[in-house]
Design an enzyme around this catalytic site. Structure first.
Site, PDB file in Angstrom:
ATOM      1  CB  CYS A 184      -0.983  -0.039   1.180  1.00 35.66           C
ATOM      2  SG  CYS A 184      -2.352   1.127   0.976  1.00 35.66           S
ATOM      3  CG  HIS A 223      -3.219  -3.474   3.557  1.00 34.79           C
ATOM      4  ND1 HIS A 223      -2.251  -2.765   4.224  1.00 34.79           N
ATOM      5  CD2 HIS A 223      -3.888  -2.564   2.808  1.00 34.79           C
ATOM      6  CE1 HIS A 223      -2.339  -1.479   3.915  1.00 34.79           C
ATOM      7  NE2 HIS A 223      -3.325  -1.340   3.047  1.00 34.79           N
ATOM      8  CD  GLU A 247      -0.371  -5.251   6.049  1.00 33.42           C
ATOM      9  OE1 GLU A 247      -0.368  -5.858   4.966  1.00 33.42           O
ATOM     10  OE2 GLU A 247      -0.609  -4.030   6.136  1.00 33.42           O
TER      11      GLU A 247
END
EC number: 6.3.5.3
Lengths: 79, 231
Positions: free
Chosen positions: B85, B202, B204
């Site tokens: 991002c 994302h 994560e």
């Protein structure tokens, strides 16, 4: 103190949704004669002493604008 | 294996990225944008957020921070770097990846679970996947529209440098595949050597069942462990 102006706009081939949003608003407000709007950024730099064109060009082209997607115009003070 | 996670002023997902690194089986190492010290890490993650407030352009100021000079030099020597991002925006601004990220075409911030198609399973960050695999990972961005000149896009596609592409999360659900108007549905790209990868979604945030829509994101972090062993 000398003022240097840097104008930054997206390159013509990169679509500009912010400009299109403004264009849509103009149509709704009755300004039907405007065919397109491109939105950009306008930087005003006050510099000490005589503007150093090479340094200012570097600032404009490497930080203020992203040359991958934006065109940049440097306006030095005229006397 | 030590994987550095850089914190810029305004980074938001550095702790999540470090957590994903740990869950993948590596040791996360905190790196500070203002230092000139990569602490001998084996790979680097640039997390999401709004570095330096993104006041000039997303990622523009972070790309010129002291530590990024070291990251750029090390990446050119083959250090694996993953930008997520805002980290993707920083990598593009730093010139490590082609193209740029601009305001979403609909001008809205978009956050949702997102389907992705893995097109390259041979980069340093994607070997845990198979080519053609569909995964689900969250996206959340306001300036996530990937753009480049048409000729540059042709070259990227020709060179096989599109790593992941947006697809609908549930085929037939009516949810549009592309969340931000990115050119050619591009969600992530890689450097010519496959060591640097940037992506808007994302991973994560998709590493544990409790808090994510899947655990598909973990694959990005486990991939680099294998890549390092192979290198």
């Amino acid at each position: 103190m000398p003022q240097v102006v840097v104008d930054v706009v997206l390159k013509p081939e990169i679509s500009d949704p912010q400009g299109q949003a403004v264009l849509g608003a103009l149509g709704r407000l009755g300004h039907s004669g405007v065919r397109s709007v491109r939105q950009g950024k306008h930087f005003v730099l006050e510099v000490d002493g005589d503007p150093d064109e090479a340094e200012l060009r570097e600032i404009a082209e490497t930080l203020l604008a992203n040359p991958v997607i934006e065109d940049v115009e440097l306006h030095l003070p005229t006397d | 294996m030590r994987i550095g996670v850089i914190t810029f002023p305004g980074s938001l997902d550095d702790v999540d990225a470090a957590r994903a690194v740990r869950l993948a089986g590596a040791e996360p190492v905190s790196l500070w944008h203002g230092d000139h010290d990569l602490k001998d890490v084996d790979a680097v993650v640039l997390p999401g957020g709004f570095s330096y407030g993104d006041y000039l352009r997303a990622g523009a100021i972070a790309a010129r921070s002291p530590l990024m000079a070291d990251v750029v030099a090390a990446a050119r020597q083959g250090l694996p770097v993953l930008g997520i991002c805002n980290g993707f925006q920083v990598l593009c601004e730093a010139g490590l990846l082609p193209g740029a990220l601009t305001r979403n075409s609909h001008l809205h911030f978009r956050n949702r679970d997102q389907g992705l198609l893995v097109e390259r399973a041979d980069t340093a960050w994607t070997t845990s996947f198979t080519q053609g695999q569909r995964i689900v990972v969250p996206v959340k961005n306001g300036e996530g529209r990937y753009v480049a000149a048409p000729a540059d896009l042709d070259r990227l596609e020709g060179d096989g440098r599109v790593v992941v592409r947006y697809v609908s999360t549930t085929p037939g659900s009516g949810v549009d595949g592309n969340p931000n108007g990115s050119s050619r549905d591009i969600a992530g790209v890689t450097s010519a050597d496959g060591r640097v990868v940037g992506l808007m979604p994302h991973p994560e945030h998709a590493v544990e069942d409790l808090t994510g829509p899947s655990t598909d994101g973990l694959g990005f972090f486990t991939s680099v462990l294998t890549a390092m062993v192979a290198a």
